[in-house]
Write an enzyme that holds these catalytic residues in place. Structure first.
Site, mmCIF file in Angstrom:
data_model
loop_
_atom_site.group_PDB
_atom_site.id
_atom_site.type_symbol
_atom_site.label_atom_id
_atom_site.label_comp_id
_atom_site.label_asym_id
_atom_site.label_seq_id
_atom_site.Cartn_x
_atom_site.Cartn_y
_atom_site.Cartn_z
ATOM 1 N N ASN A 11 0.869 -1.181 0.000
ATOM 2 C CA ASN A 11 0.000 0.000 0.000
ATOM 3 C C ASN A 11 0.901 1.225 0.000
ATOM 4 O O ASN A 11 1.488 1.569 1.011
ATOM 5 C CB ASN A 11 -0.881 -0.044 1.269
ATOM 6 C CG ASN A 11 -1.679 1.234 1.457
ATOM 7 O OD1 ASN A 11 -1.795 2.048 0.541
ATOM 8 N ND2 ASN A 11 -2.235 1.409 2.658
ATOM 9 N N LYS A 13 0.163 4.256 -0.332
ATOM 10 C CA LYS A 13 -0.464 5.458 0.268
ATOM 11 C C LYS A 13 -0.198 6.677 -0.623
ATOM 12 O O LYS A 13 -0.165 6.540 -1.845
ATOM 13 C CB LYS A 13 0.046 5.672 1.697
ATOM 14 C CG LYS A 13 -0.147 4.426 2.569
ATOM 15 C CD LYS A 13 0.089 4.670 4.028
ATOM 16 C CE LYS A 13 -0.096 3.360 4.782
ATOM 17 N NZ LYS A 13 0.007 3.512 6.224
ATOM 18 N N HIS A 101 -9.552 1.589 4.802
ATOM 19 C CA HIS A 101 -8.296 1.722 5.553
ATOM 20 C C HIS A 101 -8.524 2.673 6.733
ATOM 21 O O HIS A 101 -9.280 3.634 6.619
ATOM 22 C CB HIS A 101 -7.205 2.258 4.621
ATOM 23 C CG HIS A 101 -5.845 2.174 5.231
ATOM 24 N ND1 HIS A 101 -5.406 3.100 6.152
ATOM 25 C CD2 HIS A 101 -4.850 1.268 5.091
ATOM 26 C CE1 HIS A 101 -4.181 2.752 6.548
ATOM 27 N NE2 HIS A 101 -3.822 1.646 5.913
ATOM 28 N N GLU A 103 -6.865 5.007 7.845
ATOM 29 C CA GLU A 103 -6.600 6.421 7.534
ATOM 30 C C GLU A 103 -7.799 7.045 6.839
ATOM 31 O O GLU A 103 -8.101 8.226 7.033
ATOM 32 C CB GLU A 103 -5.325 6.531 6.669
ATOM 33 C CG GLU A 103 -4.087 6.255 7.512
ATOM 34 C CD GLU A 103 -2.911 5.660 6.749
ATOM 35 O OE1 GLU A 103 -2.897 5.697 5.504
ATOM 36 O OE2 GLU A 103 -2.000 5.137 7.426
ATOM 37 N N GLU A 173 -5.595 -4.669 10.776
ATOM 38 C CA GLU A 173 -4.541 -3.680 10.996
ATOM 39 C C GLU A 173 -4.838 -2.896 12.271
ATOM 40 O O GLU A 173 -5.606 -1.925 12.239
ATOM 41 C CB GLU A 173 -4.494 -2.696 9.825
ATOM 42 C CG GLU A 173 -4.187 -3.325 8.498
ATOM 43 C CD GLU A 173 -3.586 -2.309 7.529
ATOM 44 O OE1 GLU A 173 -2.456 -2.525 7.104
ATOM 45 O OE2 GLU A 173 -4.247 -1.303 7.231
ATOM 46 N N GLY A 179 2.484 2.286 10.780
ATOM 47 C CA GLY A 179 3.489 3.324 10.591
ATOM 48 C C GLY A 179 4.225 3.716 11.859
ATOM 49 O O GLY A 179 4.902 4.738 11.907
ATOM 50 N N SER A 219 3.274 -2.060 10.405
ATOM 51 C CA SER A 219 4.732 -2.138 10.607
ATOM 52 C C SER A 219 5.324 -3.496 10.236
ATOM 53 O O SER A 219 6.275 -3.953 10.870
ATOM 54 C CB SER A 219 5.098 -1.742 12.046
ATOM 55 O OG SER A 219 4.714 -0.400 12.288
HETATM 56 P P1 PGA Z 1 2.711 0.332 7.713
HETATM 57 O O1 PGA Z 1 1.261 0.577 7.072
HETATM 58 O O2 PGA Z 1 3.231 -0.961 7.139
HETATM 59 O O3 PGA Z 1 3.521 1.527 7.294
HETATM 60 O O4 PGA Z 1 2.532 0.241 9.187
HETATM 61 C C1 PGA Z 1 0.360 -0.486 6.898
HETATM 62 C C2 PGA Z 1 -0.915 0.056 6.299
HETATM 63 O O5 PGA Z 1 -1.340 1.144 6.666
HETATM 64 O O6 PGA Z 1 -1.543 -0.602 5.449
#
Ligand code: PGA
Length: 257
Positions: A11, A13, A101, A103, A173, A179, A219
């Site tokens: 992803n 983003k 997601h 976010e 998640e 992140g 992560s």
């Molecule tokens: P990350 O993000 O691997 O940077 O923690 C995962 C995601 O948001 O899908």
């Protein structure tokens, strides 16, 4: 037992313009061996503006990398300025669409209801939604992680048939792990993914529950992927930060090596 093909999704983003995205997918492709694709399904999800460029490169170079989108709108067309529809994505040979997601839930007001509508639209266009669920740190500390996730799964999959559910993926998640460099404990992720599969079984039937792929996200990196993949109910990963680095992402894809 199951024969679910592992699914590893990058992803990207809000990173990479279309030129950078072309380089990223080419670098990734150079780092993977042909037989890797026999073991794992690999998908990259660039921003909308890079989808067409990445699709052309994948096609021209006969790459076996799947194309994902990061969001979609549920109407096919109309007066919805700024939105992109499922038929438009399907026409670009997109095969997976990330839906809900955290976010998007946090910054763009997505709810279980909009997630449900978007996932329906994705399936209607013969693509597979990757439905994201996961609890916040407050919810985990309050002991309600399982309940939050079950509610999200039920909301996202409401009124879905067993066949529809069997074809999609659910990404667990935990928000506090995204992140942050802080991952869920593999045992905790193993438990929640088992609960997700049980919820799917309760809502549909065993065949859908055995077919649906459940991913872990938060992560994920080359050093921890193996532990997550060893869990019985974890069938892959949704990778953010580490997917921007082709070396790291390739190492995650080849998690068994
Ligand atoms: P990350 O993000 O691997 O940077 O923690 C995962 C995601 O948001 O899908």
């Amino acid at each position: 037992m199951t024969d679910r093909t592992p699914l590893i999704v990058g992803n990207w983003k809000l990173h990479a313009n279309h030129l950078e995205a072309i380089q990223m997918v080419q670098k990734l492709s150079y780092r993977l061996d042909p037989d890797d694709y026999d073991r794992v399904e690999v998908v990259v999800a660039p921003p909308f503006t890079a989808l067409r460029s990445v699709q052309v490169v994948i096609e021209q170079d006969h790459m076996r990398i799947g194309l994902g989108a990061q969001d979609v709108y549920w109407e096919a067309e109309g007066a919805f300025t700024g939105e992109v529809s499922a038929p438009m994505l399907a026409k670009l040979a997109v095969d997976h669409v990330i839906v809900g997601h955290s976010e998007r839930r946090e910054h763009f007001g997505e709810t279980d209801e909009t997630v449900n509508k978007k996932a329906k639209a994705v399936i209607a266009s013969e693509m597979a939604p990757i439905i994201c669920v996961g609890e916040s740190l407050d919810q985990r500390e309050a002991g309600s992680a399982e309940q939050v996730v079950v509610t999200q799964v039920k909301g996202a999959l409401a009124r879905f048939s067993s066949d529809e559910v069997g074809a999609l993926a659910i990404a667990y998640e935990p928000i506090w792990a995204i992140g942050t460099g802080r991952t869920a404990l593999p045992d905790d992720a193993g438990l929640i993914t088992e609960i997700i599969r049980d919820t799917v079984r309760d809502m549909t039937d065993s065949s859908a529950a055995e077919s649906v792929r459940i991913l872990y996200g938060g992560s994920v990196n080359p050093g921890n992927i193996k532990e997550f993949m060893a869990k019985r109910h974890i069938d892959g990963a949704l990778v953010g930060g580490a997917s921007l680095d082709p070396d790291k992402f390739a190492a995650i894809v080849r998690y068994w090596k």
